[in-house]
Each structure stands twice: as C-alpha cells, then as structure tokens.
Enzyme design. Structure first.
Site, PDB file in Angstrom:
ATOM      1  N   SER A  50       7.014   3.131   6.210  1.00 11.35           N
ATOM      2  CA  SER A  50       8.433   2.916   6.541  1.00 11.35           C
ATOM      3  C   SER A  50       8.789   3.701   7.800  1.00 11.35           C
ATOM      4  CB  SER A  50       9.307   3.388   5.378  1.00 11.35           C
ATOM      5  OG  SER A  50       9.223   4.805   5.281  1.00 11.35           O
ATOM      6  N   ASP A  82       6.945  -1.297   7.031  1.00 12.49           N
ATOM      7  CA  ASP A  82       7.876  -1.680   5.958  1.00 12.49           C
ATOM      8  C   ASP A  82       9.312  -1.540   6.472  1.00 12.49           C
ATOM      9  OD1 ASP A  82       8.600  -2.351   3.340  1.00 12.49           O
ATOM     10  OD2 ASP A  82       8.630  -0.250   2.683  1.00 12.49           O
ATOM     11  N   HIS A 211      10.117  -7.199  -2.744  1.00 10.40           N
ATOM     12  CA  HIS A 211      10.332  -5.757  -2.571  1.00 10.40           C
ATOM     13  C   HIS A 211      10.857  -5.204  -3.892  1.00 10.40           C
ATOM     14  CE1 HIS A 211      10.145  -5.071   1.898  1.00 10.40           C
ATOM     15  NE2 HIS A 211       9.902  -6.361   1.783  1.00 10.40           N
TER      16      HIS A 211
END
Ligand code: G3H
Ligand code: 13P
Ligand code: ZN
Length: 309
Positions: A50, A82, A211
């Site tokens: 991320s 991500d 997700h």
C-alpha cells in the site's frame, strides 16, 4: 525466475475455479511468513504494497525483499500496488519495478474514475504492467478514512468501465469491507452474490477482485484480549462465502487484517508469557510463523490454490 504479471495466473484461476491470495507486506517477517506458506503449498502468490507500506518501509526495501523471496522460493510472484491513489503513485511503482498496480478511482464520479484509470492503463501497458481498477465503494476503514455505508458496484456500469479503461481486472463492492469491524455484533454477515453473478454475466471470463476479505477469526481476537488487548467485538467475512466467490469469477482475494491479527496475538502472547524477553527475534520469529500458518489456512480454506503454482 523474476516477477510475473497476474495475466496467466488469473486465466488459470478463472478456468479452474480458484483464486489467488493477495497479501499485504510491510516488513521482512511478513514477506517470509507469506512466501514460506506459498512454498509449502506450491501456490501462486500476489504480494501487495500500500502507499502506507511504501512510506513505512520504503519502496527499495520492499522491492528487494520481494526479489529475495522469488530467488529463495522460485515461486511465481506478482508485486502489486494496493489502492494506488493517483497516477503519480502508480507511475512511480511502474517505473520502480512493480508488475501490477491498482488505481483506486472508486471515490471519484464514474467519468473521472474512467479518465484516471485509462491514463494509468496506457502508461502501465506500455511498460508491461497490468492494472486493477475499482468500481463501487467498500465500507470500513482505509488509510484512516472511515466509510460508513457500502456503495455496491452497479452491474450496469461494469462493461463500459472495462471497455473504456482497458483494465485487466476489476475490484467490486459486494459487502466486504476493510479492517476488523466488518459487521456489527448481532448482524448476519452477507455478501451480495446476486451482484457478483450479474457482473460475471456481463463480463464473461474477466477476473474480479475482492478487497476487504479478512475473516477475523474469533479465537485471535479473544487471544489479543486475553493478553492485554482491548478490541471490541470484531466480525469478518465467513470463509465459506469467500470460498464460494473464489470458485466463480473472483480471481484475487485481498487479505491483510487477518495477518495483522495473527501477528499481534502472537506478540502479545509472547510478552505475557516471557515478560523479560528483549531480543526481537524471540517475538518476531513466532509472529512470522503465525503469518505462515494464517496464509496456509487461507490457501486451503478460502483460495483453493494449493498446488497451482
Ligand atoms: O486496504 C488496505 C490494506 O489493508 C492496507 O492497509 O493502508 O494501512 O497499509 P494500510
Ligand atoms: P482486510 O482488511 O479485510 O484484510 O482487506 C485488505 C485489503 O482489501 C487490502 O487491499
Ligand atoms: Zn483493499
């Protein structure tokens, strides 16, 4: 073996009715725990990073850790961004060696989401990188933003979105959410399989992504609280529902919170039982093993990708 894209992985997963696990990585023990599990299960793998992980660990460390995991295991591994928040972040990951990026334009209106996603796809494809887009918004906490309500994906929009952007996979909202508090106590966890089926009908053969797919194992929350934690009742997505999704159009399932819970429970237990310890290897080693066991559980119970590497 070097990094691979998810194109072949998703094709095979779609045809054979399983999904690939996409696990978030932030440090060496997490990378090792996940890849040790995938190696033992001979499973294909997506390691995802991320924006927060890049800030925490730095891009170069994460790239090198994943390269080391590939050299060590010889597994097919995708390195994926991500929730890429904008074109610049996606470009930086593409230029910096990732094989897959997500551009998360889901909070933008439909037209703007198409615009930013298309821009990322053009740049990514010119560099041999694949792109995940998102339509619909998950409830839950993500990057410190708390979204109260699901905004389910509208099946009427998916064909136009995929055609106009050229994305390689699509994340959708059908009732999963980020974090450990997906449902309120007393609520009956449900996913909108009717929406998933309709999207699969409109996009035959196209890989769908879920997700927010941690199951929040009650024993782990209980263990955290037993050893000094103070988590309120936490409820996740039942593993059998995710398994059902994985047999259909869902080819990628994102799991982060379950790894965080496993790691935290193990570290808390360790210090409760060994309060005098101060060597990080004494608690990070068991935490790494807990990650490995959690990933193995997901490969078997949820993803069905054992032996598919
Ligand atoms: O969906 C978000 C992932 O769990 C990553 O979380 O932004 O705290 O790294 P993070
Ligand atoms: P969880 O919080 O349910 O693990 O979801 C992780 C995720 O979606 C990462 O993109
Ligand atoms: Zn997510």
């Amino acid at each position: 073996m070097s990094l691979v894209t998810s194109t072949e992985m998703f094709r095979k997963a779609y045809d054979e009715g399983y999904a690939i696990g996409a696990f978030n990585v932030n440090n060496m023990e997490i990378v090792q725990g996940i890849t040790e599990a995938a190696l033992e299960e001979n499973a294909p793998l997506i390691l995802q990073v991320s924006a927060g992980a890049r800030k925490y660990a730095k891009h170069v460390y994460l790239i090198k850790l994943v390269e080391a995991a590939i050299e060590d295991t010889q597994l097919p591994i995708v390195l994926h961004l991500d929730h890429g928040p904008d074109f610049e972040t996606c470009k930086s990951c593409i230029d910096g060696g990732f094989s897959s990026v997500m551009i998360d334009g889901s909070e933008h209106p439909f037209k703007e989401n198409i615009e930013v996603t298309k821009k990322v796809v053009e740049y990514a494809h010119a560099h041999g990188v694949v792109v995940e887009g998102e339509l619909g918004q998950l409830a839950g906490v993500e990057d410190d933003v708390n979204v109260e309500e699901h905004s389910y994906t509208d099946p009427d929009q998916v064909q136009e979105f995929v055609e106009k952007t050229g994305v390689d996979s699509l994340a959708i909202a059908i009732g999963t959410s980020h974090g450990a508090y997906k449902f309120k106590p007393g609520q009956n966890p449900q996913l909108r399989f009717d929406i998933l089926d309709e999207i699969a009908r409109r996009l035959p053969g196209f890989p769908i992504v879920l997700h927010g797919s941690s199951s929040v194992i009650p024993e782990l929350v209980a263990k955290i609280n037993q050893y000094g934690g103070a988590m309120p009742d936490a409820i996740g997505i039942p593993e059998d529902m995710l398994r059902q999704a994985a047999t259909g159009a869902v080819c990628k399932i994102n799991i982060d919170s379950d790894l965080r819970l496993a790691m935290t429970a193990t570290v808390r237990e360790h210090f409760a039982l060994h309060p005098a310890d101060f060597d990080p290897r004494q608690y990070l080693g068991p935490a790494r093993t807990a990650i490995k066991e959690m990933v193995q559980r997901k490969i078997r119970n949820v993803l069905g990708c054992s032996g598919k590497a």
